[in-house]
Scaffold this motif. Structure first.
Motif, PDB file in Angstrom:
ATOM      1  N   MET A   1       0.850  -1.202   0.000  1.00 15.59           N
ATOM      2  CA  MET A   1       0.000   0.000   0.000  1.00 15.59           C
ATOM      3  C   MET A   1       0.878   1.242   0.000  1.00 15.59           C
ATOM      4  SD  MET A   1      -2.968   1.180   2.731  1.00 15.59           S
ATOM      5  CE  MET A   1      -1.835   1.660   4.037  1.00 15.59           C
ATOM      6  N   ASP A   2       0.593   2.203  -0.870  1.00 18.99           N
ATOM      7  CA  ASP A   2       1.302   3.476  -0.905  1.00 18.99           C
ATOM      8  C   ASP A   2       0.551   4.510  -0.072  1.00 18.99           C
ATOM      9  OD1 ASP A   2       3.244   2.501  -2.646  1.00 18.99           O
ATOM     10  OD2 ASP A   2       2.026   2.973  -4.414  1.00 18.99           O
ATOM     11  N   LEU A   3       1.315   5.455   0.477  1.00 21.43           N
ATOM     12  CA  LEU A   3       0.703   6.534   1.246  1.00 21.43           C
ATOM     13  C   LEU A   3      -0.083   7.445   0.308  1.00 21.43           C
ATOM     14  CD1 LEU A   3       0.539   7.808   4.093  1.00 21.43           C
ATOM     15  CD2 LEU A   3       2.447   9.280   3.414  1.00 21.43           C
ATOM     16  N   GLU A   4      -1.313   7.771   0.681  1.00 25.55           N
ATOM     17  CA  GLU A   4      -2.185   8.596  -0.140  1.00 25.55           C
ATOM     18  C   GLU A   4      -2.632   9.820   0.649  1.00 25.55           C
ATOM     19  OE1 GLU A   4      -5.412   6.273  -1.648  1.00 25.55           O
ATOM     20  OE2 GLU A   4      -4.146   4.558  -2.135  1.00 25.55           O
ATOM     21  N   VAL A   5      -3.142  10.805  -0.091  1.00 25.05           N
ATOM     22  CA  VAL A   5      -3.611  12.030   0.548  1.00 25.05           C
ATOM     23  C   VAL A   5      -4.693  11.724   1.571  1.00 25.05           C
ATOM     24  CG1 VAL A   5      -4.798  14.220   0.154  1.00 25.05           C
ATOM     25  CG2 VAL A   5      -3.008  13.481  -1.420  1.00 25.05           C
ATOM     26  N   ARG A   6      -5.583  10.779   1.269  1.00 20.68           N
ATOM     27  CA  ARG A   6      -6.671  10.464   2.193  1.00 20.68           C
ATOM     28  C   ARG A   6      -6.139   9.933   3.522  1.00 20.68           C
ATOM     29  NH1 ARG A   6      -8.136   4.894   1.926  1.00 20.68           N
ATOM     30  NH2 ARG A   6      -6.888   3.746   0.364  1.00 20.68           N
ATOM     31  N   ARG A  39      -4.250   1.263  11.584  1.00 25.83           N
ATOM     32  CA  ARG A  39      -3.202   0.244  11.736  1.00 25.83           C
ATOM     33  C   ARG A  39      -2.432   0.046  10.435  1.00 25.83           C
ATOM     34  NH1 ARG A  39      -7.219  -2.296  14.941  1.00 25.83           N
ATOM     35  NH2 ARG A  39      -7.887  -3.602  13.183  1.00 25.83           N
ATOM     36  N   ARG A  40      -3.140   0.078   9.314  1.00 22.84           N
ATOM     37  CA  ARG A  40      -2.454  -0.073   8.024  1.00 22.84           C
ATOM     38  C   ARG A  40      -1.537   1.121   7.747  1.00 22.84           C
ATOM     39  NH1 ARG A  40      -7.663  -2.130   6.630  1.00 22.84           N
ATOM     40  NH2 ARG A  40      -8.303  -0.130   5.710  1.00 22.84           N
ATOM     41  N   ILE A  41      -2.015   2.321   8.083  1.00 26.34           N
ATOM     42  CA  ILE A  41      -1.184   3.519   7.875  1.00 26.34           C
ATOM     43  C   ILE A  41       0.050   3.456   8.765  1.00 26.34           C
ATOM     44  CG2 ILE A  41      -1.111   6.028   8.099  1.00 26.34           C
ATOM     45  CD1 ILE A  41      -4.145   6.020   7.513  1.00 26.34           C
ATOM     46  N   GLU A  42      -0.128   3.050  10.023  1.00 25.84           N
ATOM     47  CA  GLU A  42       1.003   2.959  10.953  1.00 25.84           C
ATOM     48  C   GLU A  42       2.010   1.919  10.475  1.00 25.84           C
ATOM     49  OE1 GLU A  42      -0.877   4.364  15.216  1.00 25.84           O
ATOM     50  OE2 GLU A  42      -1.234   2.294  14.569  1.00 25.84           O
TER      51      GLU A  42
END
Length: 321
Positions: A1-6, A39-42
């Motif tokens: 997963m890539d970091l996105e603006v959302r 959790r996915r973002i972290e």
């Protein structure tokens, strides 16, 4: 997963809400769904962004870093999306004057003057507690003009392509609970207030606290500062009788707090207008300063504590004619 603006918007929403439950409601999500996304973002960013407990969601050291970057990035993205949406609808990008402001009584007059002197433009605003990011935005072309402020010995640094025009220097006043003994006096003595608990802005927000500390050092001590807060939160702490603080002379009293001049006027604050040399405001800069100064005069007259101070000091503050 890539970091996105959302993902950045999710992190900012959690920080502003202070809890995942409230953030989920503001984002129209379920709390379990938001927790799973966090959790996915972290995992993507390499560590926990919030400590989650009875106190709510509190940013970690990593979280503070992410929030600082996200809050710097998102306004530019929002501007881009708004501009492209309007261009798609109209076939061309409309003229726009983007204004910024710290907490000061000059913004409304700046908006009115800009709309009258730059007719046909769309005027938008963005506010910050600190003048530093606004000055950066002016230098980078993300704003056309802004209401800024500084203190003696801690003046705003010159920036290439930006005009900085002082409007007025006013005394700094005491902000007290209405139940405070000094609230019944015409003025407050800083040597008495230094014994109290204080609420102050975060030292990183701008150089205000650094300036206050330099004045306190001349008194040989620094006040006890158990509370770091700004804006509404600072006012609530003072209103509750937990602390005293300082404010602009043009601060409008609200129920539960009282504004009083400081004996001897030991602290000062300077209101400054800034604009880009190559922007749409530049041709009208001096006229805008004059009109904003007129609005400031009207504001002064409507604030009892400051109006009385001005009666006792007719020579100050000096304003552009």
């Amino acid at each position: 997963m890539d970091l996105e603006v959302r993902h950045l918007r999710v992190i900012c929403a959690i920080a502003e809400a202070g809890s995942l439950t409230r953030a989920a409601a503001s984002l129209c999500m379920t709390q379990p769904g938001l927790s799973a996304q966090l959790r996915r973002i972290e995992a993507l960013l390499g560590g926990p962004i919030f400590d989650r407990g009875q106190a709510g969601a509190v940013p970690t050291v990593l979280g503070e870093l992410v929030l600082t970057r996200a809050r710097a990035i998102l306004p530019g993205i929002d501007d881009l999306l708004a501009d492209t949406a309007r261009a798609a609808r109209c076939g061309t990008a409309p003229g726009r004057v983007r204004l910024g402001s710290v907490g000061a009584p000059l913004l409304a007059d700046l908006i009115v003057a800009t709309r009258e002197l730059v007719p046909g433009s769309e005027v938008t605003t963005r506010c910050q507690y600190s003048p530093s990011p606004l000055l950066d935005d002016l230098a980078a072309g993300r704003l056309e003009a802004a209401v800024l402020g500084d203190n003696p010995g801690h003046e705003l640094p010159p920036r290439e392509g930006v005009v900085l025009r002082p409007v007025v220097t006013e005394p700094v006043f005491a902000l007290l609970p209405s139940t405070h003994p000094l609230a019944d006096h015409e003025e407050a003595n800083l040597t008495d207030l230094i014994e109290e608990d204080w609420a102050m802005p975060h030292p990183d927000s701008d150089r205000t606290r650094e300036y206050w500390a330099s004045v306190f050092s001349l008194m040989g001590r620094q006040p006890c500062t158990p509370y770091e807060a700004e804006g509404r939160q600072l006012i609530d702490i003072v209103r509750a009788g937990l602390a005293v603080s300082l404010c602009q002379a043009t601060f409008i009293e609200v129920p539960g707090v009282t504004v009083r001049p400081l004996a001897g006027d030991p602290l000062w604050y300077r209101h400054v207008l800034g604009w880009r040399r190559d922007g749409p405001v530049a041709a009208h800069g001096e006229e805008i300063v004059r009109r904003v100064a007129q609005g400031y005069r009207a504001t002064c007259a409507a604030i009892p504590a400051y109006a009385r101070w001005r009666e006792r000091h007719p020579e100050s503050p000096r304003l552009p004619e």
